[in-house]
Design an enzyme around this catalytic site. Structure first.
Site, short mmCIF file in Angstrom:
data_model
loop_
_atom_site.label_atom_id
_atom_site.label_comp_id
_atom_site.label_asym_id
_atom_site.label_seq_id
_atom_site.Cartn_x
_atom_site.Cartn_y
_atom_site.Cartn_z
N HIS A 109 -10.91 32.47 50.99
CA HIS A 109 -9.73 31.61 50.71
C HIS A 109 -9.97 30.07 50.51
O HIS A 109 -9.85 29.21 51.25
CB HIS A 109 -9.03 31.65 52.12
CG HIS A 109 -7.68 30.90 52.21
ND1 HIS A 109 -6.76 31.49 52.98
CD2 HIS A 109 -6.89 30.23 51.37
CE1 HIS A 109 -5.59 31.01 52.99
NE2 HIS A 109 -5.76 30.32 51.74
N GLY B 265 -8.90 28.63 47.61
CA GLY B 265 -8.05 28.15 46.28
C GLY B 265 -8.04 26.59 46.37
O GLY B 265 -8.02 26.02 45.44
N ASP C 128 10.20 36.29 38.65
CA ASP C 128 10.49 35.16 40.18
C ASP C 128 11.85 36.07 40.51
O ASP C 128 12.58 36.49 39.77
CB ASP C 128 10.40 33.80 39.82
CG ASP C 128 9.96 33.08 40.90
OD1 ASP C 128 10.92 33.30 41.98
OD2 ASP C 128 9.26 32.29 41.12
N GLU D 198 -8.07 37.23 58.04
CA GLU D 198 -9.47 36.32 57.57
C GLU D 198 -10.10 36.07 58.73
O GLU D 198 -9.39 35.33 59.48
CB GLU D 198 -8.92 35.32 56.56
CG GLU D 198 -8.16 35.94 55.33
CD GLU D 198 -7.60 34.58 54.71
OE1 GLU D 198 -7.70 33.50 54.75
OE2 GLU D 198 -6.93 34.88 53.42
O1 3PG Z 1 -1.75 27.20 51.15
C1 3PG Z 1 -2.73 26.50 50.80
O2 3PG Z 1 -2.56 25.34 50.84
C2 3PG Z 1 -3.86 27.22 50.39
O3 3PG Z 1 -3.64 28.53 50.45
C3 3PG Z 1 -4.99 26.51 51.21
O4 3PG Z 1 -5.24 26.83 52.53
P1 3PG Z 1 -6.09 25.93 53.41
O5 3PG Z 1 -5.84 24.58 53.46
O6 3PG Z 1 -6.24 26.64 54.44
O7 3PG Z 1 -7.55 26.00 52.66
#
Ligand code: 3PG
Length: 321
Positions: A289, A291, A177, A268
């Protein structure tokens, strides 16, 4: 929140992306007028934004200077999530528009997806699943993560949680980091890399957990891929633009990167030639995307975002105390 009610009565809020119902209910409960328009087009956003005091967005909606210039009544932008790279913070500051987000809400979900992608890459799940879907019962030989070295690039909340889970799998962690992470690293049994290239040179798996800023744009480019061990795995659940897609394509084709597991791309859906080729590449595992896209993360995002949004809105309307 109840005490903010008189102050927030009638506040006009536009929500431009899908959010948990809790967020909408909490806004309505304090008397805000909420327009829920998930998936609104850029053109519609530009046309409608002048009416609103607050905007709630996820990563899809770009709140750039053009949007902010049209938003004459805007007091707050709430990013229902972590990354703020889709909001022009400088333009917001100039216009005294407050910006809030939910930095801690998705940590566990993103960390779990990161580990899932890591395992998917190590065990070549994409190939095996494709064979299975064609009825071809052939074994695909992968590798274990146990005993391998994981470079965690960006040792914030998500990077640290990934390191913690990876330690439980039996991985050796090297953390990198730009800020001092020695305390955290020691607690998690991770070593600290002197610089990015030395972390990359040692790692069997590299995972990226940095925010997208001008300093991290294409952080992983030609020189970085050249510094990596041959046959390593790259996981990116941070932001697509942290990786130079053309350099990654080269690294995959040269065998420097054996598999890239990506939840994010610079555009995207894929827009450039390199991104389209990555999406089709047999050794790329690509997700859309997702996550933070879990029921639990979105609930937490809703709670954290609405709390910060209402406080900021009340303050901006001059009645926070
Ligand atoms: O930065 C974020 O919170 C994540 O990458 C998720 O993004 P999103 O809310 O567009 O799914």
């Amino acid at each position: 929140m109840e005490k903010l009610r008189p102050c927030l009565q009638g506040a006009r809020v536009l929500v431009t992306d899908p959010v948990d119902d809790l967020l909408l209910e909490a806004l309505r409960a304090v008397g805000a007028q909420v327009d829920y328009r998930p998936g609104i087009s850029r053109g519609e956003l530009l046309a409608l934004v002048p009416r609103y005091e607050a905007l709630v967005v996820r990563s899809r909606t770009r709140v750039d200077r053009e949007v902010l210039e049209r938003a004459g009544n805007l007091l707050v932008v709430a990013r229902a999530g972590v990354g703020l790279d889709n909001v022009d913070l400088e333009a917001a500051r100039e216009r005294k528009v407050r910006v809030v987000n939910a930095p801690g809400a998705a940590t566990q979900s993103v960390a779990e997806l990161t580990i899932a992608l890591m395992i998917a890459a190590a065990r070549r799940l994409r190939e095996s699943m494709e064979l299975a879907s064609r009825g071809v019962w052939k074994k695909v030989v992968g590798v274990e993560l146990y005993g391998k070295t994981l470079a965690v690039v960006g040792f914030g909340r998500i990077g640290r949680r990934v390191a913690e889970i990876a330690r439980a799998i039996g991985m050796d962690i090297i953390a990198y980091d730009v800020v001092d992470i020695r305390g955290h690293a020691e607690k998690l049994g991770a070593r600290v890399a002197e610089d990015l290239h030395s972390a990359l040179a040692e790692a069997d798996v590299v995972t990226l957990h940095v925010p997208l800023t001008p300093d991290t744009y294409h952080l992983m480019s030609w020189e970085e891929f050249k510094a990596m061990k041959r046959g390593s795995i790259l996981v990116n659940t941070s932001r697509g633009a942290v990786v130079d897609s053309e350099a990654l394509l080269w690294a995959l084709n040269e065998g420097v990167v054996a598999t890239a597991a990506l939840d994010v791309l610079e555009h995207e859906p894929p827009a450039t030639e390199a991104e389209k080729r990555l999406a089709q590449h047999p050794r790329v595992i690509l997700t859309t995307h997702i996550g933070a896209s879990t029921v639990e993360a979105q609930r937490r995002v809703a709670i954290e975002t609405v709390r910060r949004l209402l406080e900021a809105l009340a303050e901006a309307r001059g009645c926070s105390r």
